[in-house]
Design a protein around this motif. Structure first.
Motif, PDB file in Angstrom:
ATOM      1  N   ASN A   1      -1.186  -4.374   2.978  1.00  0.00           N
ATOM      2  CA  ASN A   1      -1.805  -4.611   1.604  1.00  0.00           C
ATOM      3  C   ASN A   1      -0.931  -4.654   0.670  1.00  0.00           C
ATOM      4  O   ASN A   1       0.383  -4.850   0.850  1.00  0.00           O
ATOM      5  CB  ASN A   1      -2.783  -3.406   1.349  1.00  0.00           C
ATOM      6  CG  ASN A   1      -2.160  -2.122   0.891  1.00  0.00           C
ATOM      7  OD1 ASN A   1      -0.853  -1.970   0.881  1.00  0.00           O
ATOM      8  ND2 ASN A   1      -2.821  -1.020   1.061  1.00  0.00           N
ATOM      9  N   GLY A   2      -1.233  -4.949  -0.693  1.00  0.00           N
ATOM     10  CA  GLY A   2      -0.204  -5.296  -1.500  1.00  0.00           C
ATOM     11  C   GLY A   2      -0.701  -5.572  -3.045  1.00  0.00           C
ATOM     12  O   GLY A   2      -2.034  -5.381  -3.144  1.00  0.00           O
ATOM     13  N   SER A   3      -0.078  -6.310  -3.795  1.00  0.00           N
ATOM     14  CA  SER A   3      -0.654  -6.493  -5.169  1.00  0.00           C
ATOM     15  C   SER A   3       0.325  -7.632  -5.626  1.00  0.00           C
ATOM     16  O   SER A   3       1.384  -8.141  -5.309  1.00  0.00           O
ATOM     17  CB  SER A   3      -0.512  -5.435  -5.996  1.00  0.00           C
ATOM     18  OG  SER A   3       0.702  -4.803  -6.244  1.00  0.00           O
TER      19      SER A   3
ATOM     20  N   ALA B   1      -4.829 -12.684   1.625  1.00  0.00           N
ATOM     21  CA  ALA B   1      -4.313 -11.867   2.932  1.00  0.00           C
ATOM     22  C   ALA B   1      -3.314 -12.516   3.818  1.00  0.00           C
ATOM     23  O   ALA B   1      -3.109 -13.819   3.651  1.00  0.00           O
ATOM     24  CB  ALA B   1      -5.528 -11.895   3.825  1.00  0.00           C
ATOM     25  N   ILE B   2      -2.278 -11.959   4.428  1.00  0.00           N
ATOM     26  CA  ILE B   2      -1.340 -12.459   5.174  1.00  0.00           C
ATOM     27  C   ILE B   2      -1.844 -13.196   6.641  1.00  0.00           C
ATOM     28  O   ILE B   2      -3.149 -13.323   6.609  1.00  0.00           O
ATOM     29  CB  ILE B   2      -0.472 -11.495   5.884  1.00  0.00           C
ATOM     30  CG1 ILE B   2      -1.405 -10.448   6.811  1.00  0.00           C
ATOM     31  CG2 ILE B   2       0.099 -10.642   4.586  1.00  0.00           C
ATOM     32  CD1 ILE B   2      -0.370  -9.571   7.573  1.00  0.00           C
TER      33      ILE B   2
ATOM     34  N   ALA C   1      -1.623 -16.947  -2.179  1.00  0.00           N
ATOM     35  CA  ALA C   1      -0.592 -15.732  -3.020  1.00  0.00           C
ATOM     36  C   ALA C   1       0.582 -16.451  -3.685  1.00  0.00           C
ATOM     37  O   ALA C   1       1.137 -17.321  -3.315  1.00  0.00           O
ATOM     38  CB  ALA C   1       0.141 -14.855  -1.689  1.00  0.00           C
ATOM     39  N   SER C   2       0.687 -15.828  -4.969  1.00  0.00           N
ATOM     40  CA  SER C   2       1.588 -16.385  -5.848  1.00  0.00           C
ATOM     41  C   SER C   2       2.929 -15.950  -5.517  1.00  0.00           C
ATOM     42  O   SER C   2       2.997 -14.951  -4.774  1.00  0.00           O
ATOM     43  CB  SER C   2       1.268 -16.024  -7.274  1.00  0.00           C
ATOM     44  OG  SER C   2       1.178 -14.574  -7.333  1.00  0.00           O
ATOM     45  N   ARG C   3       4.020 -16.221  -6.413  1.00  0.00           N
ATOM     46  CA  ARG C   3       5.370 -16.025  -6.051  1.00  0.00           C
ATOM     47  C   ARG C   3       5.450 -14.440  -6.417  1.00  0.00           C
ATOM     48  O   ARG C   3       6.430 -13.967  -5.867  1.00  0.00           O
ATOM     49  CB  ARG C   3       6.318 -16.622  -6.907  1.00  0.00           C
ATOM     50  CG  ARG C   3       6.262 -18.051  -6.511  1.00  0.00           C
ATOM     51  CD  ARG C   3       7.512 -19.043  -7.100  1.00  0.00           C
ATOM     52  NE  ARG C   3       8.460 -19.950  -6.606  1.00  0.00           N
ATOM     53  CZ  ARG C   3       9.098 -19.677  -5.612  1.00  0.00           C
ATOM     54  NH1 ARG C   3       9.188 -18.525  -5.263  1.00  0.00           N
ATOM     55  NH2 ARG C   3       9.651 -20.628  -5.059  1.00  0.00           N
ATOM     56  N   ASP C   4       4.554 -13.700  -7.057  1.00  0.00           N
ATOM     57  CA  ASP C   4       4.883 -12.468  -7.523  1.00  0.00           C
ATOM     58  C   ASP C   4       4.009 -11.446  -6.709  1.00  0.00           C
ATOM     59  O   ASP C   4       4.247 -10.335  -6.877  1.00  0.00           O
ATOM     60  CB  ASP C   4       4.526 -12.119  -8.898  1.00  0.00           C
ATOM     61  CG  ASP C   4       3.099 -12.353  -9.240  1.00  0.00           C
ATOM     62  OD1 ASP C   4       2.491 -13.004  -8.559  1.00  0.00           O
ATOM     63  OD2 ASP C   4       2.717 -11.964 -10.269  1.00  0.00           O
ATOM     64  N   THR C   5       3.455 -11.874  -5.634  1.00  0.00           N
ATOM     65  CA  THR C   5       2.675 -11.252  -4.534  1.00  0.00           C
ATOM     66  C   THR C   5       3.697 -10.364  -3.464  1.00  0.00           C
ATOM     67  O   THR C   5       4.734 -10.931  -3.056  1.00  0.00           O
ATOM     68  CB  THR C   5       1.914 -12.196  -3.789  1.00  0.00           C
ATOM     69  OG1 THR C   5       0.911 -12.787  -4.267  1.00  0.00           O
ATOM     70  CG2 THR C   5       1.126 -11.342  -2.507  1.00  0.00           C
ATOM     71  N   GLN C   6       3.296  -8.997  -3.506  1.00  0.00           N
ATOM     72  CA  GLN C   6       4.251  -8.374  -2.727  1.00  0.00           C
ATOM     73  C   GLN C   6       3.529  -7.502  -1.600  1.00  0.00           C
ATOM     74  O   GLN C   6       2.388  -6.854  -1.915  1.00  0.00           O
ATOM     75  CB  GLN C   6       5.096  -7.215  -3.481  1.00  0.00           C
ATOM     76  CG  GLN C   6       5.913  -6.553  -2.596  1.00  0.00           C
ATOM     77  CD  GLN C   6       7.126  -7.353  -2.086  1.00  0.00           C
ATOM     78  OE1 GLN C   6       6.849  -8.073  -1.104  1.00  0.00           O
ATOM     79  NE2 GLN C   6       8.331  -7.489  -2.721  1.00  0.00           N
ATOM     80  N   TYR C   7       3.789  -7.680  -0.302  1.00  0.00           N
ATOM     81  CA  TYR C   7       3.037  -6.981   0.659  1.00  0.00           C
ATOM     82  C   TYR C   7       3.575  -5.764   1.213  1.00  0.00           C
ATOM     83  O   TYR C   7       4.985  -5.538   1.295  1.00  0.00           O
ATOM     84  CB  TYR C   7       2.808  -7.897   1.921  1.00  0.00           C
ATOM     85  CG  TYR C   7       2.104  -9.258   1.412  1.00  0.00           C
ATOM     86  CD1 TYR C   7       0.651  -9.418   1.541  1.00  0.00           C
ATOM     87  CD2 TYR C   7       2.671 -10.316   1.291  1.00  0.00           C
ATOM     88  CE1 TYR C   7       0.025 -10.352   1.283  1.00  0.00           C
ATOM     89  CE2 TYR C   7       2.054 -11.608   0.996  1.00  0.00           C
ATOM     90  CZ  TYR C   7       0.516 -11.521   1.193  1.00  0.00           C
ATOM     91  OH  TYR C   7      -0.124 -12.607   0.879  1.00  0.00           O
TER      92      TYR C   7
END
Length: 155
Positions: free
Chosen positions: A83-85, A7-8, A31-37
């Motif tokens: 949210n994101g993935s 979570a942010i 959060a990994s480098r490929d996390t996008q919010y």
């Protein structure tokens, strides 16, 4: 739902020039480098959530904020959803609520100066009377939310 630690953090919004708002956040600790919010907001529960159209990105292209234009907040409330993935897996959702001028969240409005400032000084009594109108705001309608400080400089 989602993965712990994604979570942010430090969600902050700044409203300025009455109708512009920038919201920013930090990536979750896990959060990994490929996390996008993705940021969504609504100004009342009767409206649908609207996704940010102007994301602020870091050097890796990840969303770390959003710029909003023509902001109007009805009834002093707005609801935010982030949210994101990452790699196709959901991350934690985070809801934030903007309340009125006593909000405990990091929602700040940078105000314009007070309007129509009038000063009337009389030499006889060595007194000055000062009047003004509250500054323009995006959402605060209650004048008791404002505190003013007057600094008088002798020249």
């Amino acid at each position: 739902s989602g993965m712990n630690g994604t979570a942010i953090e430090n969600f902050t919004c700044v409203i300025f020039s009455v109708s512009f708002m920038n919201c920013t956040w930090h990536m979750g600790k896990m959060a990994s480098r490929d996390t996008q919010y993705f940021l969504y907001w609504q100004t009342s529960k009767k409206e649908d959530f609207t996704e940010c159209q102007n994301y602020i990105k870091d050097n890796c292209g990840r969303h770390i904020g959003c710029r909003f234009h023509n902001v109007t907040i009805k009834n002093t409330r707005a609801y935010f959803l982030v949210n994101g993935s990452r790699s196709g897996q959901n991350i934690h959702e985070e809801n934030r609520l903007l309340i009125n001028c006593t909000s405990k969240y990091n929602i700040v409005e940078k105000l314009t100066p007070p309007l129509n400032v009038t000063v009337n000084c009389t030499e006889d009594s060595h007194r000055c009377e000062i009047w003004w109108q509250p500054p323009c705001t995006s959402h605060v309608k209650r004048h008791d939310c404002f505190k003013y400080e007057i600094i008088i400089e002798n020249k």
